[in-house]
Design a protein around this motif. Structure first.
Motif, PDB file in Angstrom:
ATOM      1  N   ILE A 218     -10.214   3.597  -2.288  1.00  0.00           N
ATOM      2  CA  ILE A 218      -9.340   4.764  -2.109  1.00  0.00           C
ATOM      3  C   ILE A 218      -9.617   5.672  -3.297  1.00  0.00           C
ATOM      4  O   ILE A 218      -9.361   5.298  -4.453  1.00  0.00           O
ATOM      5  N   PHE A 219     -10.174   6.852  -3.019  1.00  0.00           N
ATOM      6  CA  PHE A 219     -10.651   7.730  -4.084  1.00  0.00           C
ATOM      7  C   PHE A 219      -9.792   8.994  -4.165  1.00  0.00           C
ATOM      8  O   PHE A 219      -9.365   9.525  -3.147  1.00  0.00           O
ATOM      9  N   GLY A 220      -9.549   9.445  -5.389  1.00  0.00           N
ATOM     10  CA  GLY A 220      -8.822  10.709  -5.602  1.00  0.00           C
ATOM     11  C   GLY A 220      -7.334  10.507  -5.786  1.00  0.00           C
ATOM     12  O   GLY A 220      -6.581  11.482  -5.867  1.00  0.00           O
ATOM     13  N   ILE A 221      -6.890   9.274  -5.889  1.00  0.00           N
ATOM     14  CA  ILE A 221      -5.447   9.028  -6.029  1.00  0.00           C
ATOM     15  C   ILE A 221      -5.014   9.269  -7.472  1.00  0.00           C
ATOM     16  O   ILE A 221      -5.684   8.841  -8.416  1.00  0.00           O
ATOM     17  N   LYS A 222      -3.908   9.990  -7.621  1.00  0.00           N
ATOM     18  CA  LYS A 222      -3.387  10.299  -8.955  1.00  0.00           C
ATOM     19  C   LYS A 222      -2.661   9.095  -9.540  1.00  0.00           C
ATOM     20  O   LYS A 222      -2.236   8.199  -8.806  1.00  0.00           O
ATOM     21  N   THR A 223      -2.451   9.107 -10.851  1.00  0.00           N
ATOM     22  CA  THR A 223      -1.677   8.052 -11.507  1.00  0.00           C
ATOM     23  C   THR A 223      -0.202   8.172 -11.092  1.00  0.00           C
ATOM     24  O   THR A 223       0.311   9.288 -11.001  1.00  0.00           O
ATOM     25  N   GLY A 224       0.442   7.019 -10.808  1.00  0.00           N
ATOM     26  CA  GLY A 224       1.897   7.060 -10.620  1.00  0.00           C
ATOM     27  C   GLY A 224       2.406   6.756  -9.230  1.00  0.00           C
ATOM     28  O   GLY A 224       3.609   6.802  -8.989  1.00  0.00           O
ATOM     29  N   ILE A 225       1.523   6.414  -8.291  1.00  0.00           N
ATOM     30  CA  ILE A 225       1.989   6.075  -6.932  1.00  0.00           C
ATOM     31  C   ILE A 225       2.278   4.565  -6.855  1.00  0.00           C
ATOM     32  O   ILE A 225       1.502   3.765  -7.354  1.00  0.00           O
ATOM     33  N   GLY A 226       3.380   4.209  -6.203  1.00  0.00           N
ATOM     34  CA  GLY A 226       3.775   2.796  -6.091  1.00  0.00           C
ATOM     35  C   GLY A 226       4.825   2.487  -7.137  1.00  0.00           C
ATOM     36  O   GLY A 226       4.931   3.201  -8.152  1.00  0.00           O
ATOM     37  N   GLU A 227       5.624   1.473  -6.877  1.00  0.00           N
ATOM     38  CA  GLU A 227       6.652   1.133  -7.870  1.00  0.00           C
ATOM     39  C   GLU A 227       7.033  -0.340  -7.830  1.00  0.00           C
ATOM     40  O   GLU A 227       6.956  -0.988  -6.785  1.00  0.00           O
ATOM     41  N   PRO A 228       7.456  -0.850  -9.035  1.00  0.00           N
ATOM     42  CA  PRO A 228       7.907  -2.236  -9.067  1.00  0.00           C
ATOM     43  C   PRO A 228       9.314  -2.312  -8.447  1.00  0.00           C
ATOM     44  O   PRO A 228       9.990  -1.290  -8.391  1.00  0.00           O
ATOM     45  N   ILE A 229       9.834  -3.426  -8.008  1.00  0.00           N
ATOM     46  CA  ILE A 229       9.163  -4.704  -8.011  1.00  0.00           C
ATOM     47  C   ILE A 229       8.573  -4.978  -6.621  1.00  0.00           C
ATOM     48  O   ILE A 229       7.529  -5.617  -6.502  1.00  0.00           O
ATOM     49  N   PHE A 230       9.230  -4.468  -5.569  1.00  0.00           N
ATOM     50  CA  PHE A 230       8.757  -4.817  -4.229  1.00  0.00           C
ATOM     51  C   PHE A 230       7.947  -3.722  -3.550  1.00  0.00           C
ATOM     52  O   PHE A 230       7.411  -3.935  -2.472  1.00  0.00           O
ATOM     53  N   ASP A 231       7.877  -2.541  -4.166  1.00  0.00           N
ATOM     54  CA  ASP A 231       7.099  -1.478  -3.527  1.00  0.00           C
ATOM     55  C   ASP A 231       5.792  -1.214  -4.256  1.00  0.00           C
ATOM     56  O   ASP A 231       5.380  -0.063  -4.453  1.00  0.00           O
ATOM     57  N   THR A 232       5.135  -2.299  -4.636  1.00  0.00           N
ATOM     58  CA  THR A 232       3.844  -2.163  -5.317  1.00  0.00           C
ATOM     59  C   THR A 232       2.783  -1.682  -4.330  1.00  0.00           C
ATOM     60  O   THR A 232       2.905  -1.891  -3.118  1.00  0.00           O
ATOM     61  N   ILE A 233       1.752  -1.051  -4.881  1.00  0.00           N
ATOM     62  CA  ILE A 233       0.636  -0.630  -4.013  1.00  0.00           C
ATOM     63  C   ILE A 233       0.006  -1.864  -3.370  1.00  0.00           C
ATOM     64  O   ILE A 233      -0.258  -1.885  -2.162  1.00  0.00           O
ATOM     65  N   GLU A 234      -0.223  -2.908  -4.175  1.00  0.00           N
ATOM     66  CA  GLU A 234      -0.889  -4.105  -3.604  1.00  0.00           C
ATOM     67  C   GLU A 234      -0.052  -4.693  -2.457  1.00  0.00           C
ATOM     68  O   GLU A 234      -0.583  -5.021  -1.402  1.00  0.00           O
ATOM     69  N   GLY A 235       1.251  -4.824  -2.700  1.00  0.00           N
ATOM     70  CA  GLY A 235       2.135  -5.446  -1.715  1.00  0.00           C
ATOM     71  C   GLY A 235       2.181  -4.663  -0.414  1.00  0.00           C
ATOM     72  O   GLY A 235       2.112  -5.237   0.677  1.00  0.00           O
ATOM     73  N   ASN A 236       2.281  -3.335  -0.544  1.00  0.00           N
ATOM     74  CA  ASN A 236       2.393  -2.510   0.664  1.00  0.00           C
ATOM     75  C   ASN A 236       1.085  -2.467   1.446  1.00  0.00           C
ATOM     76  O   ASN A 236       1.086  -2.542   2.677  1.00  0.00           O
ATOM     77  N   ILE A 237      -0.017  -2.350   0.710  1.00  0.00           N
ATOM     78  CA  ILE A 237      -1.315  -2.319   1.414  1.00  0.00           C
ATOM     79  C   ILE A 237      -1.561  -3.674   2.080  1.00  0.00           C
ATOM     80  O   ILE A 237      -1.972  -3.759   3.231  1.00  0.00           O
ATOM     81  N   ALA A 238      -1.290  -4.755   1.346  1.00  0.00           N
ATOM     82  CA  ALA A 238      -1.556  -6.090   1.893  1.00  0.00           C
ATOM     83  C   ALA A 238      -0.724  -6.317   3.153  1.00  0.00           C
ATOM     84  O   ALA A 238      -1.228  -6.809   4.165  1.00  0.00           O
ATOM     85  N   LYS A 239       0.535  -5.932   3.118  1.00  0.00           N
ATOM     86  CA  LYS A 239       1.392  -6.145   4.293  1.00  0.00           C
ATOM     87  C   LYS A 239       0.818  -5.415   5.513  1.00  0.00           C
ATOM     88  O   LYS A 239       0.775  -5.965   6.613  1.00  0.00           O
TER      89      LYS A 239
END
Ligand SMILES: Cc1cc2nc3c(=O)[nH]c(=O)nc-3n(C[C@H](O)[C@H](O)[C@H](O)COP(=O)(O)O)c2cc1C
Ligand SMILES: C=C(O[C@@H]1CC(C(=O)O)=C[C@@H](OP(=O)(O)O)[C@H]1O)C(=O)O
Length: 362
Positions: A218-239
Protein backbone atom coordinates in the motif's frame (compact mmCIF):
# COMPACT_ATOMS: atom_id res chain seq x y z
CA UNK A 1 -24.86 -10.05 10.28
CA UNK A 2 -21.69 -11.95 9.52
CA UNK A 3 -21.26 -11.09 5.85
CA UNK A 4 -20.99 -7.39 6.64
CA UNK A 5 -17.82 -5.37 7.26
CA UNK A 6 -16.96 -1.79 8.18
CA UNK A 7 -18.32 1.20 10.05
CA UNK A 8 -18.00 4.16 7.68
CA UNK A 9 -17.39 2.26 4.47
CA UNK A 10 -19.80 -0.59 4.97
CA UNK A 11 -19.91 -3.65 2.74
CA UNK A 12 -22.62 -6.31 2.86
CA UNK A 13 -22.15 -9.33 0.59
CA UNK A 14 -24.98 -11.71 -0.34
CA UNK A 15 -25.72 -14.76 -2.46
CA UNK A 16 -24.58 -18.29 -3.22
CA UNK A 17 -22.45 -19.67 -6.02
CA UNK A 18 -25.29 -21.54 -7.74
CA UNK A 19 -28.17 -19.27 -6.72
CA UNK A 20 -29.72 -16.71 -9.10
CA UNK A 21 -27.17 -14.02 -8.32
CA UNK A 22 -24.55 -12.71 -5.96
CA UNK A 23 -24.06 -9.10 -4.96
CA UNK A 24 -23.05 -6.38 -2.58
CA UNK A 25 -24.60 -3.38 -0.84
CA UNK A 26 -22.07 -0.63 -0.16
CA UNK A 27 -22.67 2.28 2.19
CA UNK A 28 -20.30 5.23 2.65
CA UNK A 29 -19.27 6.05 -0.92
CA UNK A 30 -18.89 9.86 -0.89
CA UNK A 31 -21.85 11.49 -2.69
CA UNK A 32 -20.81 12.69 -6.13
CA UNK A 33 -17.85 10.31 -6.41
CA UNK A 34 -17.44 9.42 -10.08
CA UNK A 35 -17.03 5.65 -10.38
CA UNK A 36 -14.98 4.63 -13.41
CA UNK A 37 -16.95 1.62 -14.68
CA UNK A 38 -14.28 0.69 -17.24
CA UNK A 39 -11.72 0.33 -14.47
CA UNK A 40 -14.20 -1.64 -12.39
CA UNK A 41 -14.99 -4.03 -15.26
CA UNK A 42 -11.30 -4.56 -16.09
CA UNK A 43 -10.65 -5.51 -12.48
CA UNK A 44 -13.58 -7.95 -12.54
CA UNK A 45 -12.18 -9.59 -15.66
CA UNK A 46 -8.79 -10.05 -13.99
CA UNK A 47 -10.40 -11.89 -11.06
CA UNK A 48 -11.94 -14.39 -13.49
CA UNK A 49 -8.50 -15.87 -14.14
CA UNK A 50 -6.79 -17.28 -17.15
CA UNK A 51 -7.92 -20.10 -19.46
CA UNK A 52 -6.17 -23.45 -18.84
CA UNK A 53 -4.99 -22.58 -15.34
CA UNK A 54 -8.33 -21.49 -13.82
CA UNK A 55 -11.81 -22.95 -13.40
CA UNK A 56 -13.61 -23.75 -16.67
CA UNK A 57 -16.78 -22.12 -15.30
CA UNK A 58 -17.41 -19.20 -17.61
CA UNK A 59 -19.33 -16.32 -16.08
CA UNK A 60 -19.49 -12.85 -17.65
CA UNK A 61 -19.22 -11.22 -14.21
CA UNK A 62 -21.03 -8.21 -15.62
CA UNK A 63 -21.75 -5.78 -12.78
CA UNK A 64 -25.33 -4.52 -12.71
CA UNK A 65 -25.63 -1.49 -10.39
CA UNK A 66 -29.25 -1.17 -9.33
CA UNK A 67 -29.15 1.54 -6.66
CA UNK A 68 -27.04 4.42 -5.35
CA UNK A 69 -25.62 5.40 -8.73
CA UNK A 70 -27.03 8.14 -10.97
CA UNK A 71 -25.51 10.06 -13.90
CA UNK A 72 -22.21 8.14 -13.50
CA UNK A 73 -21.82 9.30 -9.90
CA UNK A 74 -22.49 7.79 -6.48
CA UNK A 75 -25.60 9.31 -4.91
CA UNK A 76 -24.32 8.81 -1.36
CA UNK A 77 -27.14 6.37 -0.54
CA UNK A 78 -26.50 2.58 -0.48
CA UNK A 79 -25.10 1.30 -3.76
CA UNK A 80 -26.29 -2.19 -4.71
CA UNK A 81 -24.49 -4.22 -7.37
CA UNK A 82 -25.71 -7.57 -8.68
CA UNK A 83 -23.80 -10.21 -10.65
CA UNK A 84 -25.70 -13.09 -12.29
CA UNK A 85 -24.78 -16.75 -11.92
CA UNK A 86 -25.34 -18.36 -15.32
CA UNK A 87 -22.85 -21.16 -16.00
CA UNK A 88 -23.76 -23.43 -13.08
CA UNK A 89 -23.49 -27.25 -13.17
CA UNK A 90 -25.15 -28.19 -9.90
CA UNK A 91 -25.26 -31.91 -10.81
CA UNK A 92 -21.54 -32.18 -10.00
CA UNK A 93 -22.39 -31.29 -6.39
CA UNK A 94 -25.16 -33.83 -5.73
CA UNK A 95 -22.82 -36.34 -4.06
CA UNK A 96 -21.38 -33.56 -1.84
CA UNK A 97 -24.67 -33.19 0.02
CA UNK A 98 -23.58 -36.07 2.25
CA UNK A 99 -19.97 -36.76 1.27
CA UNK A 100 -17.87 -33.84 2.40
CA UNK A 101 -14.81 -32.55 0.55
CA UNK A 102 -11.68 -32.53 2.69
CA UNK A 103 -10.61 -28.95 3.47
CA UNK A 104 -13.68 -27.30 1.90
CA UNK A 105 -16.50 -25.91 4.07
CA UNK A 106 -18.98 -28.73 3.28
CA UNK A 107 -18.72 -30.31 6.75
CA UNK A 108 -18.58 -27.10 8.83
CA UNK A 109 -21.36 -25.51 6.75
CA UNK A 110 -23.54 -28.61 7.26
CA UNK A 111 -23.06 -28.53 11.04
CA UNK A 112 -23.42 -24.74 11.37
CA UNK A 113 -26.65 -24.55 9.36
CA UNK A 114 -28.16 -27.92 10.38
CA UNK A 115 -27.89 -29.30 6.86
CA UNK A 116 -29.85 -26.38 5.31
CA UNK A 117 -26.75 -24.81 3.72
CA UNK A 118 -26.71 -24.51 -0.07
CA UNK A 119 -23.85 -26.91 -0.81
CA UNK A 120 -24.04 -26.38 -4.60
CA UNK A 121 -20.77 -24.83 -5.74
CA UNK A 122 -19.78 -24.23 -2.12
CA UNK A 123 -22.82 -21.94 -1.64
CA UNK A 124 -22.07 -18.83 0.40
CA UNK A 125 -18.56 -20.18 1.15
CA UNK A 126 -17.55 -20.18 -2.50
CA UNK A 127 -14.69 -18.18 -3.96
CA UNK A 128 -17.42 -16.88 -6.28
CA UNK A 129 -18.42 -14.49 -3.49
CA UNK A 130 -15.12 -12.69 -4.06
CA UNK A 131 -16.70 -11.18 -7.20
CA UNK A 132 -18.93 -8.78 -5.20
CA UNK A 133 -16.01 -8.25 -2.79
CA UNK A 134 -14.02 -7.05 -5.81
CA UNK A 135 -16.80 -4.62 -6.80
CA UNK A 136 -16.60 -2.96 -3.36
CA UNK A 137 -12.81 -3.27 -3.35
CA UNK A 138 -12.31 -1.64 -6.72
CA UNK A 139 -14.60 1.26 -5.78
CA UNK A 140 -12.62 1.62 -2.51
CA UNK A 141 -9.36 1.61 -4.49
CA UNK A 142 -10.71 4.30 -6.82
CA UNK A 143 -11.64 6.47 -3.80
CA UNK A 144 -8.26 5.84 -2.12
CA UNK A 145 -6.39 6.82 -5.28
CA UNK A 146 -8.43 9.88 -6.23
CA UNK A 147 -9.08 11.36 -2.79
CA UNK A 148 -6.01 10.22 -0.83
CA UNK A 149 -3.30 9.40 -3.47
CA UNK A 150 -3.02 5.87 -2.07
CA UNK A 151 -2.34 2.96 -4.44
CA UNK A 152 -2.51 -0.77 -3.73
CA UNK A 153 -0.61 -3.41 -5.69
CA UNK A 154 -0.48 -7.18 -5.19
CA UNK A 155 1.50 -9.84 -7.00
CA UNK A 156 2.39 -13.49 -6.65
CA UNK A 157 5.70 -14.02 -4.91
CA UNK A 158 5.61 -17.81 -4.59
CA UNK A 159 3.70 -20.82 -5.92
CA UNK A 160 4.17 -24.18 -4.27
CA UNK A 161 7.76 -24.41 -3.15
CA UNK A 162 9.18 -22.87 -6.30
CA UNK A 163 11.58 -19.96 -6.10
CA UNK A 164 10.37 -18.25 -9.23
CA UNK A 165 12.72 -15.29 -8.97
CA UNK A 166 9.88 -12.76 -8.62
CA UNK A 167 11.21 -9.49 -7.15
CA UNK A 168 9.75 -8.36 -3.83
CA UNK A 169 8.27 -4.87 -3.37
CA UNK A 170 11.26 -4.24 -1.10
CA UNK A 171 13.60 -4.27 -4.09
CA UNK A 172 11.32 -3.41 -7.05
CA UNK A 173 11.14 0.08 -8.55
CA UNK A 174 7.81 1.94 -8.80
CA UNK A 175 7.86 1.40 -12.58
CA UNK A 176 8.29 -2.36 -12.07
CA UNK A 177 5.48 -2.43 -9.52
CA UNK A 178 3.18 -0.48 -11.86
CA UNK A 179 3.97 -2.93 -14.68
CA UNK A 180 1.96 -5.62 -12.81
CA UNK A 181 -1.20 -3.91 -14.12
CA UNK A 182 -0.22 -4.72 -17.71
CA UNK A 183 0.47 -8.42 -17.17
CA UNK A 184 -2.06 -11.20 -17.77
CA UNK A 185 -1.23 -12.60 -14.31
CA UNK A 186 -0.06 -10.54 -11.30
CA UNK A 187 3.72 -10.72 -11.72
CA UNK A 188 6.50 -8.18 -12.16
CA UNK A 189 8.74 -10.67 -13.91
CA UNK A 190 7.54 -12.36 -17.15
CA UNK A 191 9.92 -15.26 -16.59
CA UNK A 192 8.55 -15.87 -13.09
CA UNK A 193 5.05 -15.80 -14.56
CA UNK A 194 5.94 -18.47 -17.13
CA UNK A 195 7.52 -20.69 -14.45
CA UNK A 196 4.31 -20.36 -12.39
CA UNK A 197 2.07 -21.20 -15.35
CA UNK A 198 4.17 -24.29 -16.08
CA UNK A 199 3.90 -25.42 -12.44
CA UNK A 200 0.12 -24.93 -12.36
CA UNK A 201 -0.30 -26.82 -15.64
CA UNK A 202 1.79 -29.65 -14.19
CA UNK A 203 -0.29 -30.00 -10.97
CA UNK A 204 -3.50 -29.72 -12.99
CA UNK A 205 -2.40 -32.59 -15.24
CA UNK A 206 -1.90 -34.70 -12.10
CA UNK A 207 -5.41 -33.83 -10.85
CA UNK A 208 -3.79 -31.96 -7.97
CA UNK A 209 -3.68 -28.33 -6.80
CA UNK A 210 -1.07 -25.95 -5.41
CA UNK A 211 -0.94 -23.01 -2.95
CA UNK A 212 0.94 -19.75 -3.11
CA UNK A 213 1.85 -16.45 -1.48
CA UNK A 214 0.69 -12.97 -2.47
CA UNK A 215 2.68 -9.86 -1.59
CA UNK A 216 0.69 -6.64 -1.21
CA UNK A 217 1.99 -3.09 -0.98
CA UNK A 218 0.00 0.00 0.00
CA UNK A 219 1.84 3.07 -1.28
CA UNK A 220 1.31 6.77 -0.55
CA UNK A 221 -0.27 6.35 2.88
CA UNK A 222 0.39 9.20 5.30
CA UNK A 223 1.57 8.74 8.89
CA UNK A 224 -1.23 8.43 11.46
CA UNK A 225 -3.89 6.07 10.07
CA UNK A 226 -5.13 3.32 12.42
CA UNK A 227 -5.38 3.35 16.19
CA UNK A 228 -4.74 1.23 19.26
CA UNK A 229 -5.93 -1.04 20.75
CA UNK A 230 -8.48 -2.80 18.55
CA UNK A 231 -8.49 -0.61 15.45
CA UNK A 232 -4.94 -1.31 14.35
CA UNK A 233 -4.11 -1.34 10.66
CA UNK A 234 -2.86 -4.94 10.94
CA UNK A 235 -6.00 -6.11 12.76
CA UNK A 236 -8.43 -4.46 10.36
CA UNK A 237 -6.64 -5.56 7.21
CA UNK A 238 -6.22 -9.12 8.52
CA UNK A 239 -9.90 -9.39 9.43
CA UNK A 240 -10.94 -8.28 5.94
CA UNK A 241 -8.45 -10.55 4.19
CA UNK A 242 -9.60 -13.64 6.06
CA UNK A 243 -12.94 -13.06 4.29
CA UNK A 244 -11.21 -14.38 1.18
CA UNK A 245 -11.74 -18.15 1.13
CA UNK A 246 -8.54 -20.25 1.19
CA UNK A 247 -6.47 -17.56 2.95
CA UNK A 248 -4.57 -19.23 5.78
CA UNK A 249 -2.00 -16.66 6.87
CA UNK A 250 -0.97 -13.04 6.75
CA UNK A 251 2.18 -11.38 8.01
CA UNK A 252 3.28 -7.76 7.91
CA UNK A 253 6.79 -6.58 7.06
CA UNK A 254 9.38 -9.09 8.22
CA UNK A 255 6.46 -11.06 9.71
CA UNK A 256 7.32 -14.45 11.16
CA UNK A 257 11.00 -14.03 10.36
CA UNK A 258 11.01 -11.20 12.99
CA UNK A 259 10.96 -14.00 15.54
CA UNK A 260 14.40 -15.09 14.37
CA UNK A 261 16.08 -11.64 14.37
CA UNK A 262 17.94 -9.45 16.86
CA UNK A 263 16.82 -5.89 17.63
CA UNK A 264 20.04 -4.58 16.14
CA UNK A 265 19.16 -6.26 12.82
CA UNK A 266 15.44 -5.59 12.89
CA UNK A 267 14.91 -2.02 14.16
CA UNK A 268 13.87 0.45 11.47
CA UNK A 269 16.10 3.51 12.03
CA UNK A 270 14.29 6.84 11.64
CA UNK A 271 15.89 9.24 9.22
CA UNK A 272 15.30 12.78 7.89
CA UNK A 273 15.62 12.47 4.14
CA UNK A 274 15.79 16.22 3.40
CA UNK A 275 16.92 19.37 5.17
CA UNK A 276 13.98 21.62 4.30
CA UNK A 277 13.21 22.86 7.83
CA UNK A 278 9.61 23.82 6.98
CA UNK A 279 8.84 20.50 5.37
CA UNK A 280 11.05 17.86 6.90
CA UNK A 281 10.44 14.39 5.45
CA UNK A 282 10.91 11.35 7.67
CA UNK A 283 11.50 7.80 6.48
CA UNK A 284 12.91 4.69 8.06
CA UNK A 285 16.10 3.17 6.68
CA UNK A 286 14.59 -0.32 6.57
CA UNK A 287 10.94 -1.41 6.66
CA UNK A 288 10.84 -4.58 8.75
CA UNK A 289 7.69 -3.27 10.45
CA UNK A 290 5.85 -3.14 7.11
CA UNK A 291 4.92 0.53 7.57
CA UNK A 292 3.09 0.14 10.89
CA UNK A 293 4.00 0.97 14.53
CA UNK A 294 1.53 0.78 17.37
CA UNK A 295 -1.16 -0.15 14.85
CA UNK A 296 -0.63 3.25 13.15
CA UNK A 297 0.84 3.87 9.69
CA UNK A 298 4.36 5.35 9.92
CA UNK A 299 4.45 6.75 6.39
CA UNK A 300 6.46 3.91 4.86
CA UNK A 301 4.73 1.55 2.43
CA UNK A 302 2.50 -0.99 4.18
CA UNK A 303 3.73 -4.38 3.00
CA UNK A 304 2.25 -7.75 3.86
CA UNK A 305 2.20 -11.32 2.62
CA UNK A 306 -0.90 -13.51 2.34
CA UNK A 307 -0.70 -17.31 2.25
CA UNK A 308 -3.30 -19.02 0.05
CA UNK A 309 -3.79 -22.75 0.45
CA UNK A 310 -4.05 -25.26 -2.41
CA UNK A 311 -7.56 -25.71 -3.83
CA UNK A 312 -9.47 -28.26 -1.73
CA UNK A 313 -11.28 -29.84 -4.73
CA UNK A 314 -8.69 -32.08 -6.35
CA UNK A 315 -9.30 -34.98 -8.72
CA UNK A 316 -7.22 -37.50 -6.77
CA UNK A 317 -9.46 -39.86 -4.70
CA UNK A 318 -9.56 -38.73 -1.06
CA UNK A 319 -10.67 -40.31 2.21
CA UNK A 320 -13.68 -38.67 3.85
CA UNK A 321 -17.02 -39.46 5.50
CA UNK A 322 -20.59 -40.02 4.32
CA UNK A 323 -22.86 -38.31 6.85
CA UNK A 324 -25.97 -40.17 5.64
CA UNK A 325 -24.50 -43.68 6.10
CA UNK A 326 -22.22 -42.87 9.05
CA UNK A 327 -19.37 -44.66 7.24
CA UNK A 328 -15.92 -43.69 6.03
CA UNK A 329 -15.70 -43.52 2.25
CA UNK A 330 -13.60 -42.38 -0.69
CA UNK A 331 -14.53 -39.31 -2.67
CA UNK A 332 -13.87 -38.77 -6.36
CA UNK A 333 -14.57 -35.13 -7.15
CA UNK A 334 -16.29 -34.08 -10.39
CA UNK A 335 -16.69 -30.64 -11.89
CA UNK A 336 -14.61 -27.58 -12.66
CA UNK A 337 -12.06 -26.28 -10.21
CA UNK A 338 -9.12 -23.91 -10.02
CA UNK A 339 -5.81 -25.83 -9.85
CA UNK A 340 -4.34 -22.79 -8.04
CA UNK A 341 -6.49 -20.25 -6.24
CA UNK A 342 -3.58 -17.88 -5.67
CA UNK A 343 -3.58 -16.43 -9.21
CA UNK A 344 -7.20 -15.31 -8.76
CA UNK A 345 -7.06 -14.47 -5.04
CA UNK A 346 -4.74 -11.52 -5.80
CA UNK A 347 -7.72 -9.28 -6.64
CA UNK A 348 -9.92 -10.16 -3.63
CA UNK A 349 -6.86 -9.64 -1.39
CA UNK A 350 -6.28 -6.14 -2.81
CA UNK A 351 -10.01 -5.49 -2.45
CA UNK A 352 -10.20 -6.57 1.18
CA UNK A 353 -7.18 -4.39 2.04
CA UNK A 354 -8.71 -1.38 0.27
CA UNK A 355 -12.07 -1.78 2.04
CA UNK A 356 -10.42 -2.08 5.48
CA UNK A 357 -8.09 0.86 4.90
CA UNK A 358 -10.76 3.19 3.49
CA UNK A 359 -13.00 2.40 6.45
CA UNK A 360 -10.17 3.40 8.84
CA UNK A 361 -9.44 6.60 6.90
CA UNK A 362 -13.08 7.71 6.74
C1 LIG B 1 -11.04 -16.93 -6.24
C2 LIG B 1 -11.22 -18.24 -5.53
C3 LIG B 1 -11.48 -19.39 -6.27
C4 LIG B 1 -11.64 -20.61 -5.62
N1 LIG B 1 -11.87 -21.71 -6.40
C5 LIG B 1 -12.06 -22.92 -5.79
C6 LIG B 1 -12.34 -24.07 -6.57
O1 LIG B 1 -12.41 -24.02 -7.79
N2 LIG B 1 -12.55 -25.22 -5.90
C7 LIG B 1 -12.46 -25.32 -4.53
O2 LIG B 1 -12.63 -26.40 -4.00
N3 LIG B 1 -12.18 -24.25 -3.79
C8 LIG B 1 -11.98 -23.04 -4.39
N4 LIG B 1 -11.72 -21.94 -3.61
C9 LIG B 1 -11.51 -22.11 -2.16
C10 LIG B 1 -12.74 -22.45 -1.37
O3 LIG B 1 -13.77 -21.53 -1.63
C11 LIG B 1 -12.39 -22.46 0.12
O4 LIG B 1 -11.28 -23.28 0.34
C12 LIG B 1 -13.57 -22.97 0.94
O5 LIG B 1 -14.60 -22.04 0.88
C13 LIG B 1 -13.21 -23.21 2.41
O6 LIG B 1 -12.72 -22.06 3.01
P1 LIG B 1 -11.29 -22.03 3.72
O7 LIG B 1 -10.33 -22.64 2.75
O8 LIG B 1 -11.01 -20.58 3.95
O9 LIG B 1 -11.41 -22.82 4.97
C14 LIG B 1 -11.56 -20.70 -4.23
C15 LIG B 1 -11.31 -19.53 -3.49
C16 LIG B 1 -11.13 -18.32 -4.12
C17 LIG B 1 -10.82 -17.09 -3.33
C1 LIG C 1 -17.27 -19.51 -9.94
C2 LIG C 1 -16.17 -19.09 -9.38
O1 LIG C 1 -15.27 -19.92 -8.74
C3 LIG C 1 -15.73 -21.12 -8.19
C4 LIG C 1 -15.18 -21.21 -6.78
C5 LIG C 1 -15.37 -22.55 -6.18
C6 LIG C 1 -15.21 -22.67 -4.73
O2 LIG C 1 -15.45 -23.77 -4.21
O3 LIG C 1 -14.80 -21.71 -4.06
C7 LIG C 1 -15.65 -23.65 -6.96
C8 LIG C 1 -15.90 -23.59 -8.41
O4 LIG C 1 -17.30 -23.48 -8.62
P1 LIG C 1 -18.10 -24.36 -9.71
O5 LIG C 1 -17.93 -25.78 -9.31
O6 LIG C 1 -19.50 -23.89 -9.64
O7 LIG C 1 -17.45 -24.06 -11.03
C9 LIG C 1 -15.25 -22.34 -9.01
O8 LIG C 1 -15.60 -22.20 -10.36
C10 LIG C 1 -15.80 -17.68 -9.37
O9 LIG C 1 -14.81 -17.35 -8.72
O10 LIG C 1 -16.49 -16.87 -10.02
Amino acid sequence: MSSQLGNKFKVNIFGESHGKCIGVVIEGIPAGFEIDLDKLNLFMQKRKGKKNISTARNESDEVNIVSGFFNAKATGTPLTAIIKNSDVKSKDYEQLKNIFRPSHADYTGYVKYNGFNDYRGGGHFSGRLTAPLCVAGNIAMQILKKNYCIEIFSHIINIGCLDMGEKSFYSATYEEIKSINNKSLAFIDENAMNIAIEEIEKVKKNGDSVGGVIETGIFGIKTGIGEPIFDTIEGNIAKAIFAVPAVKGIDFGAGFSAGYMKGSEYNDRLNYVNDDEKNLKIETKTNHDGGINGGISNGMPIIFNTAVKPTPSIYIPQETINISTGKNTTLQIKGRHDPAIVTRAVYPVMSAAAIALLDLIL
